[in-house]
Design an enzyme around this catalytic site. Structure first.
Site, PDB file in Angstrom:
ATOM      1  N   ASP A 680       0.799  -1.093   0.064  1.00  0.00           N
ATOM      2  CA  ASP A 680       0.099  -0.125  -0.109  1.00  0.00           C
ATOM      3  C   ASP A 680       0.870   1.184  -0.053  1.00  0.00           C
ATOM      4  O   ASP A 680       0.598   2.110  -0.782  1.00  0.00           O
ATOM      5  CB  ASP A 680      -1.011   0.022   1.410  1.00  0.00           C
ATOM      6  CG  ASP A 680      -1.667   1.160   1.176  1.00  0.00           C
ATOM      7  OD1 ASP A 680      -2.531   1.162   0.165  1.00  0.00           O
ATOM      8  OD2 ASP A 680      -2.021   2.011   2.061  1.00  0.00           O
ATOM      9  N   LYS A 684       1.305   4.612  -2.702  1.00  0.00           N
ATOM     10  CA  LYS A 684       1.015   6.117  -2.515  1.00  0.00           C
ATOM     11  C   LYS A 684       2.495   6.723  -2.949  1.00  0.00           C
ATOM     12  O   LYS A 684       2.303   8.016  -3.400  1.00  0.00           O
ATOM     13  CB  LYS A 684       1.081   6.210  -0.880  1.00  0.00           C
ATOM     14  CG  LYS A 684      -0.295   5.780  -0.180  1.00  0.00           C
ATOM     15  CD  LYS A 684      -0.299   5.749   1.450  1.00  0.00           C
ATOM     16  CE  LYS A 684      -1.486   5.177   1.560  1.00  0.00           C
ATOM     17  NZ  LYS A 684      -1.730   5.085   3.062  1.00  0.00           N
TER      18      LYS A 684
END
Length: 817
Positions: A680, A684
């Protein structure tokens, strides 16, 4: 220094004065905010003083009744505000002042005359009495306050009733007085004196002027005018029930509003403030927490086209016309020069391009005199019949729409006349200056209220922007977003002119559409009752076919499928707001294509919540780039779950237990390896890299594997936790190595020199990451401008409330464009 002023309605009763004393004590004195304060006479007192003077002048003995009421009211107020001991201290001065007023009234009665000079002295007793009492009440409440008679510091000419201030002398006296009087000065509003000591007044409403004069003399930080309404309103609330507070306005707008009848501000008030560029706040004594209206030199380019609608309810319009005016130089100069010499104030002027007539508006009391003055000035032309007699039209009103945003914006006048025409209101005369700050129309007086309401609706209510939302995903974030929209709907409608309607909703099983908006109080039951199955292509097709203006697609899912429709949605000029990172972290070409379509179609593609939830990370990066800064390095703790884990991994703690706690709190995925492997975070980091101008793909990001191989290869989540527990010694050693150098462990994502990496780092106390706590995210931008002291963005980077709030903020951003 702040200069505060409280009007007569604010001090009309002892209870209200006690409230003001508390406002001053808690809001200023206790906070060590230096201030001086101006008070008007108690509500109704000035009118009573004028009345008793007129009665005395006419030998009407009933002036004594009014005098006794005046005396009793002030003594009773002092008694209620002060302890018996304090009351006895002020009683002699109040009685002495009362006797002086009584002797003055008796003198007026004897000579049967009350000149303007005498009347100025009479009305001064109101302000002197009120401020004297309030000063002692403030002292009794623990605030060292002195009564200051403004006649000692404000000097004027002898134009009694509306004296002109000698600012050179006044400013010197103000500076000298305040230099040697450090205590709080309680200053009489409205009154002043000549250089010889004769009492003068500054005109009705002059207490505001007193405050502005003091502020100019003291070079004050701000002036606060405390009244009985929530600031300057868009229109007179007595005539327009839907009027609302104007949050900000310029000096020029305030001057125009006040000139055309807005009673909150007295026009000369603004002159000293304008000269020194001192801002004003208009605040409500009875609603002190309300921010009120801020008046300064700065305009709000994103506000309404107009700021307000004001009116003067009774005027007369005079017209000079005739063939002798055409092409004749100096006509206007002669006309208005004559009126000025005659002391006539002109409210409005209008002249047609044919030059065959000039019209001007005055107060009804000046109409006949204006006619005589102008006819005398043009006596020769009238004898030659080249100019007609001056025509007077009575029972008229003038309405003005005011706002700096009218400048260079086409269609304002069209909306004005359309609004009046639809409601049957005829315009007798029209005026607009080249500054485009004000459009004024003269109408029949009987239509004033109707016209005000028609224009208020045309410019404010119909100007409300309606946003049509189509939301995919009503899980934790989506549900929270709907709740936030519901709670904030009234505020946005009333204060930002934004109406939000949720037209379409879809979860994983059902979808529903309501063209007039789904009731947000019962959206769950409405969605549950729908018979339409959730089919994504049909949802997108329906949204496009409805073809509603200001449509916004909100993707609150974490699925990959919706991102495949983003291009189609943007191409239909439907904006997108999403916390879903899939589209922007997939192939670079797809990311680039979506942004290009959005620009080409004029739609908005907003995804601030892709990184840092509600934190201003992407917007900050964009602003740095747009302003020409060069990004040297981006570092960040970009995962709330990893932030929580390593912020809490300290000596005497167990790594596997902290990971379990993070899962129990909802920070990690059900399988924590998704978080600990940095997948994750990589998404980003890719988005930040692309926003900084790098054409980065997922394979370009190096991720340090922090999990031992048995943890990685565990067959199930329970097996993983067993292996993680067996690996606690490994993590304890990592912590011990960091502690040996007085460092802590942080999972840091980094972009530098075109390369991206994610890894566990030892962070020293000199690093901004050292003090991270909880589940906070932190992003550090090192740029050419922020090289020595990098720019840091820190705060909650996860959670439904902040993420939904970030999505909501971007929806509002679109509504404000």
């Amino acid at each position: 220094m702040k200069v505060l002023k409280f009007g007569g309605s604010s001090v009309s009763k002892p209870e209200r004065i006690q409230n003001i004393v508390q406002i001053l004590k808690k809001g200023y004195f206790d906070k060590k905010i230096p201030f001086t304060v101006v008070f008007s006479a108690f509500g109704g007192v000035t009118d009573s003083l004028l009345d008793m003077s007129k009665r005395a002048e006419n030998a009407d003995a009933s002036y004594m009744v009014l005098f006794e009421q005046f005396k009793t009211r002030h003594l009773d107020t002092a008694k209620k505000l002060l302890s018996p001991e304090h009351y006895q201290d002020v009683l002699p001065a109040l009685e002495e002042s009362g006797n002086a007023l009584l002797n003055l009234l008796k003198g007026i009665s004897l000579v049967r005359e009350s000149s303007t000079r005498t009347m100025d002295y009479v009305v001064s007793f109101g302000e002197r009495a009120s401020n004297f009492i309030i000063a002692h009440a403030m002292s009794a409440a623990g605030m060292p306050a002195d009564f200051l008679d403004a006649r000692c510091i404000i000097k004027t000419d002898k134009t009694f009733g509306a004296a002109k201030v000698n600012f050179e002398a006044t400013n010197a006296l103000i500076a000298e007085h305040y230099k040697v009087h450090p205590s709080i000065q309680v200053v009489t509003g409205f009154i002043a004196s000549t250089m010889g000591g004769l009492t003068t007044t500054l005109g009705r409403g002059g207490s505001d002027y007193t405050a502005a004069i003091l502020a100019a003399g003291l070079n004050a930080e701000v002036i606060e005018i405390w009244t009985d309404v929530d600031g300057v309103l868009t229109a007179d609330p007595r005539k327009v029930k839907q009027a609302f507070t104007i949050p900000t306005m310029t000096y020029a707008e305030a001057m125009e509003m006040s000139h055309f009848g807005a009673k909150v501000i007295y026009p000369p008030t603004l002159q000293p403030a304008l000269a020194k560029k001192i801002p004003l706040y208009i605040k409500n004594t009875f609603n002190p927490q309300f921010v009120g209206t801020y008046i300064s030199t700065q305009s709000d380019p994103h506000g309404h086209d107009i700021k307000g609608i004001s009116s003067i309810g009774n005027i007369s319009l005079l017209t000079l016309q005739g063939s002798g005016l055409f092409g004749t130089p100096g006509i206007a100069g002669r006309l208005f020069g004559a009126l000025a010499a005659g002391g006539v104030n002109v409210i409005l002027i209008t002249q047609g391009s044919s030059e065959s007539s000039i019209s001007w508006a005055v107060m009804p009391a000046d109409a006949r005199r204006s006619k005589r003055i102008v006819e005398k000035a043009f006596e020769f032309e009238m004898q030659n019949q080249s100019v007609d007699a001056v025509k007077i039209e009575a029972d008229l009103a003038v309405i003005a729409v005011v706002g700096e945003n009218m400048r260079y914006r086409p269609g304002i006048a069209g909306r004005l006349f359309q609004g009046l025409g639809k409601n049957g209101v005829n315009c007798v005369a029209i005026a607009q200056g080249s500054s485009e700050l004000n459009i004024s129309v003269v109408i029949n007086r009987e239509n004033e209220t109707k016209a005000l309401n028609a224009l208020h609706e045309a410019f404010f209510l119909s100007d409300t922007k309606t946003l049509h939302l189509f939301m995919l995903g009503v899980g934790l974030i989506g549900k929270t977003l709907l709740s936030q929209i519901h709670k904030q709907a009234d505020f946005l409608r009333e204060n930002r002119a934004i109406e939000i309607k949720v037209i379409g909703l879809s979860n994983t099983t059902k979808m529903v559409f309501e063209e007039n908006g789904i009731p947000l109080k019962k959206w769950q039951s409405v969605l549950e009752a729908s018979t339409d199955g959730a089919i994504l292509p049909q949802f997108v097709s329906k949204m496009k076919s409805m073809n509603l203006p200001n449509s916004i697609f909100i993707d609150c899912t974490a699925d990959t499928a919706p991102a495949d429709y983003y291009a189609e949605i943007l191409d239909a000029t439907i904006s997108i707001v999403t916390p879903n990172k899939v589209a922007n972290s997939s192939e670079y070409d797809k990311y680039l294509n979506l942004n290009q379509i959005a620009r080409r179609r004029g739609a908005k593609f907003l995804y601030e919540t892709n990184v840092g939830a509600g934190l201003p990370v992407i917007s900050t990066l964009k602003d740095l780039m747009l302003s020409g800064d060069q990004i040297l390095k981006i570092e960040g703790v970009l995962s709330g779950s990893l932030s929580y884990i390593f912020n809490n991994f300290k000596q005497n703690s167990v790594f596997s237990e902290i990971v379990k706690q993070a899962g129990a709190l909802g920070y990690t995925e059900p399988d924590p390896r998704i978080d600990l492997n940095g997948i994750d975070v990589r998404r980003k980091l890719i988005i930040l890299a692309r926003e900084s101008g790098l054409a980065m793909e997922a394979v370009d990001v190096h991720i340090q594997n922090i999990l031992p191989e048995p943890c990685q290869n565990a067959a199930s989540v329970p097996d993983f936790f067993e292996q993680l527990q067996l690996s606690d010694a490994y993590f304890n050693q990592l912590l011990a190595d960091a502690s040996a150098t007085n460092s802590v462990l942080r999972m840091i994502a980094k972009i530098e020199n075109g390369k991206a990496s994610i890894g566990l780092e030892k962070v020293s106390p000199q690093s901004p990451f050292y003090m991270l706590s909880g589940s906070d995210n932190m992003i550090v931008f090192t740029t050419e401008r922020y090289r020595e002291r990098p720019l840091v963005v820190r705060g909650p980077g996860a959670g439904a409330e902040v993420t939904a709030a970030g999505v909501f903020a971007e929806v509002i951003t679109i509504g404000s464009m």
